[in-house]
Scaffold this active site. Structure first.
Site, PDB file in Angstrom:
ATOM      1  N   CYS A 252       0.838  -1.203   0.000  1.00 26.50           N
ATOM      2  CA  CYS A 252       0.000   0.000   0.000  1.00 26.50           C
ATOM      3  C   CYS A 252       0.879   1.262   0.000  1.00 26.50           C
ATOM      4  O   CYS A 252       1.579   1.504  -0.973  1.00 26.50           O
ATOM      5  CB  CYS A 252      -0.976  -0.051   1.184  1.00 26.50           C
ATOM      6  SG  CYS A 252      -2.402   1.033   0.960  1.00 26.50           S
TER       7      CYS A 252
ATOM      8  N   HIS B  39      -3.144  -5.630   0.271  1.00 25.01           N
ATOM      9  CA  HIS B  39      -2.586  -6.037   1.568  1.00 25.01           C
ATOM     10  C   HIS B  39      -2.494  -7.562   1.646  1.00 25.01           C
ATOM     11  O   HIS B  39      -3.482  -8.214   1.991  1.00 25.01           O
ATOM     12  CB  HIS B  39      -3.467  -5.507   2.705  1.00 25.01           C
ATOM     13  CG  HIS B  39      -3.392  -4.026   2.846  1.00 25.01           C
ATOM     14  ND1 HIS B  39      -2.448  -3.397   3.622  1.00 25.01           N
ATOM     15  CD2 HIS B  39      -4.123  -3.044   2.289  1.00 25.01           C
ATOM     16  CE1 HIS B  39      -2.605  -2.090   3.543  1.00 25.01           C
ATOM     17  NE2 HIS B  39      -3.618  -1.849   2.736  1.00 25.01           N
TER      18      HIS B  39
ATOM     19  N   GLU C 237      -1.125  -9.162   3.871  1.00 27.04           N
ATOM     20  CA  GLU C 237      -1.118  -9.553   5.292  1.00 27.04           C
ATOM     21  C   GLU C 237      -2.503  -9.808   5.853  1.00 27.04           C
ATOM     22  O   GLU C 237      -2.642 -10.423   6.907  1.00 27.04           O
ATOM     23  CB  GLU C 237      -0.392  -8.489   6.127  1.00 27.04           C
ATOM     24  CG  GLU C 237      -1.085  -7.136   6.263  1.00 27.04           C
ATOM     25  CD  GLU C 237      -0.798  -6.157   5.127  1.00 27.04           C
ATOM     26  OE1 GLU C 237      -0.529  -6.610   4.008  1.00 27.04           O
ATOM     27  OE2 GLU C 237      -0.880  -4.936   5.352  1.00 27.04           O
TER      28      GLU C 237
ATOM     29  N   GLY D 143     -15.056 -13.063  28.346  1.00 21.76           N
ATOM     30  CA  GLY D 143     -14.717 -13.313  26.946  1.00 21.76           C
ATOM     31  C   GLY D 143     -13.408 -14.077  26.849  1.00 21.76           C
ATOM     32  O   GLY D 143     -12.717 -14.276  27.854  1.00 21.76           O
ATOM     33  N   VAL D 144     -13.082 -14.481  25.628  1.00 18.14           N
ATOM     34  CA  VAL D 144     -11.890 -15.317  25.465  1.00 18.14           C
ATOM     35  C   VAL D 144     -10.616 -14.573  25.888  1.00 18.14           C
ATOM     36  O   VAL D 144      -9.736 -15.159  26.532  1.00 18.14           O
ATOM     37  CB  VAL D 144     -11.788 -15.885  24.021  1.00 18.14           C
ATOM     38  CG1 VAL D 144     -11.863 -14.816  22.987  1.00 18.14           C
ATOM     39  CG2 VAL D 144     -10.535 -16.692  23.839  1.00 18.14           C
ATOM     40  N   ASP D 145     -10.519 -13.273  25.593  1.00 13.30           N
ATOM     41  CA  ASP D 145      -9.260 -12.564  25.878  1.00 13.30           C
ATOM     42  C   ASP D 145      -8.976 -12.521  27.378  1.00 13.30           C
ATOM     43  O   ASP D 145      -7.876 -12.874  27.825  1.00 13.30           O
ATOM     44  CB  ASP D 145      -9.303 -11.122  25.348  1.00 13.30           C
ATOM     45  CG  ASP D 145      -9.619 -11.072  23.865  1.00 13.30           C
ATOM     46  OD1 ASP D 145      -9.408 -12.093  23.188  1.00 13.30           O
ATOM     47  OD2 ASP D 145     -10.081 -10.017  23.393  1.00 13.30           O
ATOM     48  N   SER D 146      -9.972 -12.078  28.167  1.00 11.24           N
ATOM     49  CA  SER D 146      -9.683 -11.938  29.594  1.00 11.24           C
ATOM     50  C   SER D 146      -9.535 -13.314  30.248  1.00 11.24           C
ATOM     51  O   SER D 146      -8.802 -13.472  31.221  1.00 11.24           O
ATOM     52  CB  SER D 146     -10.741 -11.092  30.295  1.00 11.24           C
ATOM     53  OG  SER D 146     -12.012 -11.608  30.085  1.00 11.24           O
ATOM     54  N   THR D 147     -10.195 -14.340  29.691  1.00  9.80           N
ATOM     55  CA  THR D 147     -10.060 -15.669  30.276  1.00  9.80           C
ATOM     56  C   THR D 147      -8.666 -16.240  30.010  1.00  9.80           C
ATOM     57  O   THR D 147      -8.024 -16.815  30.901  1.00  9.80           O
ATOM     58  CB  THR D 147     -11.155 -16.607  29.716  1.00  9.80           C
ATOM     59  OG1 THR D 147     -12.407 -15.946  29.873  1.00  9.80           O
ATOM     60  CG2 THR D 147     -11.170 -17.921  30.434  1.00  9.80           C
TER      61      THR D 147
END
Ligand code: XMP
Length: 606
Positions: free
Chosen positions: A80, A172, A174, A228-232
């Site tokens: 880009c 992109h 990526e 949620g998955v992140d904090s768990t």
């Protein structure tokens, strides 16, 4: 051990960090570097990648970087903005124009080692205002893009100089939506730069645990755990690093949760043995009174973020653990979209990146063990750490919860730029034989790495799914001021829609909770809840032809890292069930399915 490494020069594009992640997943070390880093910093890399940027290459913005990198005898590829800078540096031209958003088909021509093993046509992902229109000596065009049957080709979408080992892609590679983007990056990293794969996730975990231990020392951590998955996963990792005795979890019901959500979260933590120091507070009144009368999306986000910190501090005082560090399950998109790297634009302020938390980060009082991972890596890590499958694969739910799905309004119509928008919308929709109208409301989106706050278009009529998506892409390309397209699931094309004054209230939240519950139950009943990555349901205070107060929008998407997304089709049977159940809810004025890619729309509406 010394690893072969690639430098990713971060010009502030939304996906700069994603480039590094994609390379690390190929087991090669990739490090983010700043454009003005001294040349010595780049000496040990086996290759360099120049990222995208919110700046415009055509206007010479952000051109003061360390240009002596071009004198190094290592391969360089730019994506880009990086592509445009490479073209310009070697004598090509870049102009402001030729914008593309979302999908395009890359027609590969000429020879470029980065395309080895790929087909003649490849689906790629675009997000740009500027374009390369010519290349200098030694360079050739190795790809141009087209979209569908209509529209002229966009030239110089890929350029290459095999002798200089310099390459540029306008798209992109990526992002996950560039179907063979990883292969292109792998060709660069392995075949062109000659890197050996020696970097692994196990190693990442070991290093992260060690870093957490060093940061926390003999202190304790009080982690905001939404369930949620992140904090768990963050809780599990912190537990491993510092032991369960020094880890306190706080679950806050902010009144913006889904139906029955807080109770379900507490049950899950208990089942999973994370209840040793588990605390719960119902802070609904704190959040709702702070949001009282507020309409502007960014202000709502900041208020919610600040309220989390106030509740955290009160609870810490009440429990006598004020000295604890604040733990958060922040992941990388939260940082990048909040403008958290030096050049990135603020797309939206994530709740865990409000100024008061930034200040605490500056004081070393915040622990975020997942802060440089994307959702897919967090899930991989969760599975490695034996977190149950259902929890790891839950749909992501944003910290500000339904607060960012309940649009608010002063009731004033927003029709700025409609004199240009409306004729373009009419021309595009006529080509497809469907009715369409630009709506006098706005939602948040992202275009060419910049925040956009623009209008949705409501499309009415029957057409195959692929045609609807093509129409949406044509609208984004041709109609100015548009960042979303929604498909009317109601009967007729409305003659007039009008926004109504509304703020965050318990009644509106309850209605949204009911609509959201109907959608989520529907996904489960049709067994497509795992195939769909996330499915926000949004309430817009808007009457249709003088009736109703709240317009409901369902936004099912496919994604992997939340940085890009494609709309997900729902089975016809489910669509008619949603029609039957949602249009019957009291005060509902209409129902639509969001068919917008990201970019140009974000996943959430605010
Ligand atoms: P957008 O709307 O920016 O969302 O495309 C990307 C992903 O991030 C989630 N999201 C948030 N998560 N705090 C969070 O924890 C936030 O403030 C926040 N805002 C958006 C969103 O649900 C999607 O998965």
């Amino acid at each position: 051990m010394q690893h072969d490494a690639i430098a990713v020069v971060d010009f502030g594009g939304q996906y700069a960090h994603l480039i590094a992640t994609k390379i690390r997943r190929l087991h090669v070390l990739a490090e983010i570097r700043q454009p003005e880093d001294p040349i010595e910093v780049f000496h040990h890399y086996k290759g360099i990648i120049l990222s995208g940027s919110p700046s415009l290459s055509s206007f010479g913005e952000d051109s003061g970087y360390t240009k002596t990198i071009y004198d190094l005898d290592v391969p360089i590829v730019g994506f880009c903005f990086g592509h445009q800078e490479i073209a310009k540096h070697y004598g090509g031209t870049v102009v402001h124009g030729g914008r593309e958003w979302g999908p395009a088909d890359l027609q590969i021509v000429g020879s470029c080692p980065l395309f080895k093993g790929l087909a003649a046509t490849e689906r790629v992902w675009m997000s740009h205002f500027d374009s390369v229109t010519s290349v200098g000596p030694g360079f050739e065009e190795v790809g141009y893009t087209t979209l569908g049957e209509s529209g002229a080709p966009h030239r110089f979408a890929a350029i290459s100089s095999n002798s200089l080992r310099r390459y540029g892609f306008q798209f992109h590679p990526e992002v996950d939506n560039t179907v063979h983007g990883t292969e292109m990056i792998a060709n660069f990293v392995f075949a062109t730069c000659g890197c050996q794969p020696s970097w692994t996730m196990e190693r990442y975990v070991e290093e992260r645990i060690e870093q957490v231990r060093q940061q926390v020392g003999d202190q304790s951590v009080f982690l905001l755990a939404s369930g949620g998955v992140d904090s768990t996963v963050a809780a599990r990792l912190l537990g491993l690093a510092i032991g369960p005795e020094r880890l306190h979890l706080l679950h806050v019901d902010n009144g913006l949760m889904r139906k029955g959500e807080s109770q379900a979260v507490l049950d899950t933590f208990r089942q999973f043995g994370l209840d040793r120091n588990l605390h719960f507070v119902d802070a609904t009144s704190t959040f709702l009174s702070a949001l009282d009368g507020v309409v502007e999306p960014e202000q709502k986000r900041r208020i919610i973020g600040d309220a989390f910190v106030r509740v955290f501090e009160n609870e810490a005082r009440r429990l006598g653990i004020e000295g604890h560090l604040l733990g958060q399950g922040t992941i990388y998109p939260d940082t990048i979209e909040t403008g958290g790297t030096r050049r990135a634009d603020t797309i939206k302020t994530h709740h865990n990146r409000v100024p008061v938390i930034e200040r605490m980060i500056g004081q070393g009082r915040v622990v975020e063990p997942l802060a440089d991972l994307y959702k897919v890596e967090v899930r991989e890590l969760g599975e490695k750490l034996d977190i149950p499958h259902d929890l790891v694969w839950r749909h992501p739910f944003p910290g500000p919860g339904l607060g960012v799905r309940l649009l608010c309004s002063t009731g004033a119509e927003s029709r700025d730029g409609f004199d240009q928008t409306e004729p373009a919308v009419a021309a595009v929709s006529a080509r497809y034989g469907l009715a369409a109208m630009a709506l006098p409301i706005k939602s948040v989106g992202v275009k060419a790495d910049l925040r956009s706050y623009e209008h949705p278009v409501l499309v009415t009529g029957q057409a195959p799914w692929e045609t609807l998506l093509e129409l949406a892409a044509a609208l984004f390309g041709e109609a100015p001021g548009i960042n979303r397209c929604i498909w009317n699931l109601g009967a007729a094309c409305p003659a007039r829609v009008r926004p109504l004054a509304a703020t965050v209230t318990r009644d509106r939240l309850d209605l949204l909770r009911d609509a959201d519950h109907i959608v989520m139950e529907g996904l489960r009943r049709h067994r497509i809840d795992e195939a769909i990555w996330q499915c926000p349901t949004v309430l817009v205070p808007m009457e249709v032809d003088g009736c109703g107060r709240e317009f409901v929008i369902v936004r099912p998407i496919h994604s992997e890292r939340a940085m890009t997304a494609t709309p997900a089709a729902l089975p016809d049977a489910l669509l008619s069930e949603l029609r039957n159940e949602i249009l019957r809810l009291p005060g509902v004025s209409g129902l639509a399915l969001d068919i917008t890619t990201k970019p140009p729309g974000t996943i959430e509406w605010e």
